[in-house]
Enzyme design. Structure first.
Site, short mmCIF file in Angstrom:
data_model
loop_
_atom_site.label_atom_id
_atom_site.label_comp_id
_atom_site.label_asym_id
_atom_site.label_seq_id
_atom_site.Cartn_x
_atom_site.Cartn_y
_atom_site.Cartn_z
N ASP A 26 51.60 79.76 44.31
CA ASP A 26 52.17 80.15 43.05
C ASP A 26 53.70 80.11 43.34
O ASP A 26 54.19 80.22 44.69
CB ASP A 26 51.93 81.55 42.53
CG ASP A 26 52.48 81.83 41.12
OD1 ASP A 26 52.55 80.78 40.51
OD2 ASP A 26 52.52 82.93 40.90
N HIS A 43 56.15 71.17 41.58
CA HIS A 43 54.83 70.76 41.76
C HIS A 43 54.72 69.84 42.84
O HIS A 43 53.81 69.55 43.63
CB HIS A 43 53.90 70.24 40.55
CG HIS A 43 54.02 71.39 39.50
ND1 HIS A 43 53.75 72.53 39.76
CD2 HIS A 43 54.32 71.48 38.03
CE1 HIS A 43 53.62 73.46 38.57
NE2 HIS A 43 54.17 72.74 37.58
N LEU A 137 37.78 71.08 59.45
CA LEU A 137 38.24 72.08 58.50
C LEU A 137 37.52 71.70 57.11
O LEU A 137 37.39 70.58 56.84
CB LEU A 137 39.91 71.94 58.31
CG LEU A 137 40.29 72.65 57.15
CD1 LEU A 137 40.57 74.17 57.74
CD2 LEU A 137 41.56 72.33 56.65
C1 IPE Z 1 47.71 81.15 39.23
O1 IPE Z 1 48.84 81.00 39.07
C2 IPE Z 1 46.94 79.82 39.29
C3 IPE Z 1 47.32 78.74 40.18
C4 IPE Z 1 48.17 78.91 41.21
C5 IPE Z 1 46.50 77.44 40.06
P1 IPE Z 1 49.78 81.06 37.80
O2 IPE Z 1 51.21 81.01 37.97
O3 IPE Z 1 49.03 80.22 36.35
O4 IPE Z 1 49.25 82.58 37.45
P2 IPE Z 1 49.56 83.56 36.19
O5 IPE Z 1 49.10 83.14 34.91
O6 IPE Z 1 51.09 83.89 36.08
O7 IPE Z 1 48.83 84.92 36.78
C1 IPE Z 2 51.83 77.23 40.62
O1 IPE Z 2 53.03 77.40 40.45
C2 IPE Z 2 51.31 75.87 40.35
C3 IPE Z 2 50.46 76.00 39.35
C4 IPE Z 2 50.00 77.09 38.83
C5 IPE Z 2 49.61 74.79 39.03
P1 IPE Z 2 53.58 77.70 38.88
O2 IPE Z 2 53.79 76.45 38.10
O3 IPE Z 2 52.90 78.89 38.67
O4 IPE Z 2 55.22 78.44 39.36
P2 IPE Z 2 55.72 79.24 38.65
O5 IPE Z 2 55.00 80.56 38.82
O6 IPE Z 2 56.07 79.03 37.16
O7 IPE Z 2 57.19 79.43 39.54
MG MG Z 3 52.89 80.63 38.40
#
Ligand code: IPE
Ligand code: IPE
Ligand code: MG
Length: 265
Positions: A26, A43, A137
Site C-alpha cells: 500500500d 504503481h 520461491l
Molecule cells: C489494499 O489496498 C489492496 C491492495 C494493496 C491491493 P487499498 O489501498 O485498496 O486498501 P483500503 O481499501 O484503503 O483499505
Molecule cells: C496500493 O497503493 C496499490 C493498489 C491498491 C493497487 P494505493 O494505490 O492504495 O496507494 P495509496 O494508498 O492511495 O497511497
Molecule cells: Mg491504498
C-alpha cells in the site's frame, strides 16, 4: 481437555526466518503525490519494489511470498486507474513470467479470475503451468482477491464436491478448497503505507500470523525494510493460545529455515 481440532497447533521455533510472508503493498498513490506525479507513476514504481521483494525473499531463504496486487474492492476506484492497473498487471506478467521461470520461481495467482478477459486468464494459467515445478520461491499474486470471496468459493466447492460432509466437516475439509491451499498460512503479514487494517486480504489464513505495519510506502520498501520486518518477526513469541512456560517442550514445526539460506538471485 481434548485438543482443539484447530490447524494452528504446531509452534514454529522462535527466531527463524518466516516460511511465508504475505504483504499488502500500500502507498503507491501517496508516493506519487509526494512527488507531484500522477498515481499511476506510483504503481509503476511499485512494480520495481516487487522485483526487489522477490530478490530479497530469496536471499533471506523465505519459501513463500504472497503479494496483494488488486482487491475485490479496488474496482471501486476511478475507471482510468482500474484500467491502468489491469494493463500494468498484464504487461508486467508478459515481461516477467519467463524471468521468474529462469530464476526457478513458481508463479501463482489467487483471486476471482472470472472478471479478467479470457486472454489474461489464459496467460495466467500458462504462466502457472510453465513454472509449476519450480521450488526456489513460491510467488503468489492476489489479483481480484478478497478473503470473503475465498471463504465463500471454498464453501461452495466443498458443498458441490462433498455434499455428504455438510452435517459434519472439519477445517481441513474446507481449507483444501481455499485458493492458496498449496501454501502454509503466512507466518508474517506486512502492510506498508501506514494503514493498520487487513482490507479483506487472507482472512482465514491470517488467524495466527504475526502482524507488522510500517509507514514506509510500498515503492520505498526495499531489502533493508524487509530485513527490519523479519527482525521484528524474529523477536515475537508465537504462543497459539498457550503460556510462555509451555513452549519449551513443544514439538517444533518441520520445515522452518534455521539459518537464512543465502541464495544468489
Ligand atoms: C489494499 O489496498 C489492496 C491492495 C494493496 C491491493 P487499498 O489501498 O485498496 O486498501 P483500503 O481499501 O484503503 O483499505
Ligand atoms: C496500493 O497503493 C496499490 C493498489 C491498491 C493497487 P494505493 O494505490 O492504495 O496507494 P495509496 O494508498 O492511495 O497511497
Ligand atoms: Mg491504498
Amino acid at each position: 481437555m481434548p485438543q482443539s481440532p484447530s490447524s494452528t497447533r504446531e509452534i514454529p521455533e522462535k527466531g527463524k526466518i518466516p516460511r511465508h510472508i504475505a504483504i499488502i503493498m500500500d502507498g503507491n498513490g501517496r508516493w506519487a503525490k509526494k512527488r507531484f506525479l500522477p498515481r499511476i507513476a506510483g504503481h509503476r514504481q511499485g512494480v520495481e519494489a516487487v522485483r526487489g521483494a522477490i530478490k530479497a525473499c530469496i536471499e533471506q531463504g523465505v519459501e513463500y511470498l504472497t503479494l496483494f496486487a488488486f482487491s475485490s474492492e479496488n474496482w471501486r476506484r476511478p475507471e482510468e486507474e482500474v484500467t491502468f492497473l489491469m494493463q500494468l498487471f498484464v504487461s508486467t506478467l508478459e515481461h516477467e513470467v519467463i524471468k521468474l521461470n529462469e530464476n526457478g520461481i513458481r508463479f501463482k495467482v489467487i483471486g476471482d479470475l472470472s472478471k479478467f478477459d479470457s486472454k489474461t486468464a489464459e496467460f495466467i494459467r500458462q504462466g502457472e503451468e510453465l513454472t509449476a515445478n519450480n521450488t526456489r520461491l513460491i510467488f503468489t499474486v492476489a489479483a481480484n482477491y478478497g478473503g470473503r470471496w475465498d471463504i465463500m468459493q471454498a464453501v461452495r466447492k466443498m458443498m458441490i464436491h462433498s455434499p455428504n460432509l455438510l452435517e459434519n466437516f472439519n477445517e481441513a475439509d474446507l481449507s483444501k478448497h481455499f485458493a492458496m491451499s498449496y501454501a502454509p498460512d503466512p507466518d508474517l503479514f506486512i502492510r506498508t503505507g501506514g494503514e493498520c487494517r487487513v482490507s479483506n486480504f487472507l482472512l482465514w489464513q491470517l488467524a495466527y500470523s504475526e502482524l507488522y505495519f510500517t509507514d514506509t510506502l510500498w515503492p520505498d520498501f526495499d531489502a533493508n525494510a524487509l530485513d527490519l520486518a523479519i527482525k521484528s518477526f524474529q523477536q515475537r513469541e508465537r504462543r497459539f493460545g498457550r503460556i510462555s512456560e509451555q513452549l519449551q517442550n513443544m514439538p517444533v514445526e518441520k520445515g522452518m529455515t534455521t539459518i537464512a539460506a543465502k541464495k544468489k538471485f
